[in-house]
Design a protein around this motif. Structure first.
Motif: not given
Length: 469
Positions: A250-254, A256
């Protein structure tokens, strides 16, 4: 001064060229000068660092700088992973003989005890065979060393098999012909104390005593297969790994991620025979099923595909583009929601593997039967509790024998089926005509469903599937 400056800039550019562009494609070996330079650069730098560390180590030595190399094989293990680092053998010999002043025979014993070789392919076109004239130009001292190694090797062979000239020819490191070549696989076999293949169809791998080298000890876990608390603990560890990796994604690829979804993973070099494209067609089919009947209950699935393509491998790069394009459509479709997500794991590497392998539920090992020479990644996934979905290829064969075929999901043709189809002739249109979901997926790729701004972007993939696959 101006001349010195220009000369310095030119020298710097020549040095930087070694690492500026990755060596040419590795699906077939091509004797490129840049590739040889890069391989030697990495080998030489690594050995310099190894020897520096060895000399500065104080363990078992009172000298300020260690000068005796007798314990070198006890402290250092050099694993030649395929033939790419094979130059480590003549380079280590050069260092020991030329720089450290060691006698040849002693240097050879140390070199051989230090090096081990793993073969990754049995395809002759993929094995490195360097033209001798290229060595004469770039690495003349290493060529001298290789000639000496080969001569001593052939002397031993001749003593064991007197008069067998054909055997000498087959086992020589130097291949005679219109263009004399150095067979790097032969050099590795001669210069290593241990040789194995990554799948048992290439070698018989010797097993040691401890858990790390004797996986049969894992059979002791069978005693706990019905132990509910043990099974619960294993499942808890898996879920914690999935939660951690979900947060990372979620942080790297946005995107959910549903950590309760099935983590369906295929990570390996991008190549047509490894069939990431088959995986992508399956994703498109799952997407179409959800779109057609959104009220139906589906097991949520997060599909992750990762790996790198050779710089000049056009089709592999186009497959990566298709996967990311499918992901852009699927991941942003509100009807689909968290029931299906598609992630392309960029820059797949060891640090990424340490995150994804322990979190995986499903391990895709779906190469065409008879084409996969290697297969250690699938073992890592299985050891971390992932179900293998695959063909009877590579190390899947041994895994099925050890764990039982019932504990893998095996599908598709066996080697003999592939060979029979090759003889009969493969007609893609037969499958296209009789499988509606496959036809729909191919039509969507062809018509730009996943590349609306460039409808013809993936026409070469469709052409390959229908006419050249």
């Amino acid at each position: 001064n101006v001349g010195d400056y220009i000369e310095a800039v030119l020298d710097r550019n020549l040095a930087e060229n070694i690492s500026r562009v990755l060596y040419p494609n590795d699906n077939f070996f091509e004797g490129k000068e840049l590739r040889l330079k890069q391989e030697y650069f990495v080998v030489a730098a690594t050995l310099q660092d190894i020897i520096r560390r060895f000399k500065s180590s104080k363990f078992g030595c009172r000298d300020p700088v260690r000068t005796c190399f007798d314990t070198f094989p006890d402290k250092v293990a050099i694993q030649l992973n395929d033939t790419h680092p094979a130059l480590a053998i003549p380079e280590l010999m050069r260092i020991l003989v030329d720089l450290e002043g060691m006698e040849w025979d002693k240097a050879w014993v140390i070199t051989k005890k230090t090096c081990a070789y793993t073969n990754h392919t049995v395809l002759p076109e993929a094995l490195e065979r360097w033209p001798v004239h290229l060595f004469e130009k770039l690495l003349p001292r290493h060529l001298d060393i290789i000639y000496e190694i080969n001569q001593k090797h052939l002397d031993e062979v001749a003593a064991m098999f007197p008069g067998d000239m054909d055997r000498l020819r087959r086992m020589s490191v130097i291949e005679e012909g219109d263009c004399k070549r150095i067979n790097m696989a032969h050099l590795c076999v001669i210069g290593a104390h241990a040789v194995n293949g990554v799948a048992r169809i290439h070698s018989d791998i010797k097993i040691g005593e401890d858990f790390v080298t004797d996986l049969s000890q894992l059979k002791k876990l069978l005693d706990f297969v019905d132990d509910e608390s043990f099974v619960h603990d294993i499942a808890k560890v898996k879920q914690e790994n999935k939660l951690k990796f979900s947060a990372y994604l979620e942080k790297e690829y946005k995107v959910k991620i549903n950590p309760s979804s099935l983590f369906d993973v295929q990570v390996k070099r991008i190549h047509e025979y490894k069939r990431q494209l088959l995986n992508c067609l399956h994703v498109i089919t799952l997407y179409n099923r959800i779109k057609k009947d959104p009220s139906k209950v589906y097991v949520p699935r997060t599909v992750m595909i990762g790996g790198k393509a050779a710089p000049g491998y056009y089709m592999a790069k186009l497959i990566i583009k298709l996967i990311t394009s499918v992901g852009n459509i699927v991941n942003n479709d509100p009807i689909v929601g968290d029931r299906l997500k598609v992630i392309y794991l960029e820059n797949y590497r060891v640090s990424m593997a340490e995150k994804v392998i322990p979190a995986s539920d499903l391990s895709q090992q779906i190469s065409t039967a008879g084409t996969e020479a290697s297969g250690t990644g699938n073992m890592k996934f299985m050891l971390n509790g992932a179900l293998t979905i695959g063909t009877m290829d590579g190390a899947n064969v041994e895994m099925a024998e050890e764990a039982g075929e019932d504990n893998l999901f095996i599908f598709g043709m066996r080697v003999e089926d592939v060979e029979a189809l090759d003889k009969k002739g493969y007609n893609a249109k037969e499958y296209y005509d009789k499988i509606p979901e496959l036809r729909e997926a191919i039509n969507q790729i062809r018509d730009g469903r996943f590349s609306p701004t460039e409808p013809d972007l993936f026409k070469d993939i469709v052409n390959m599937l229908m006419n050249h696959d």
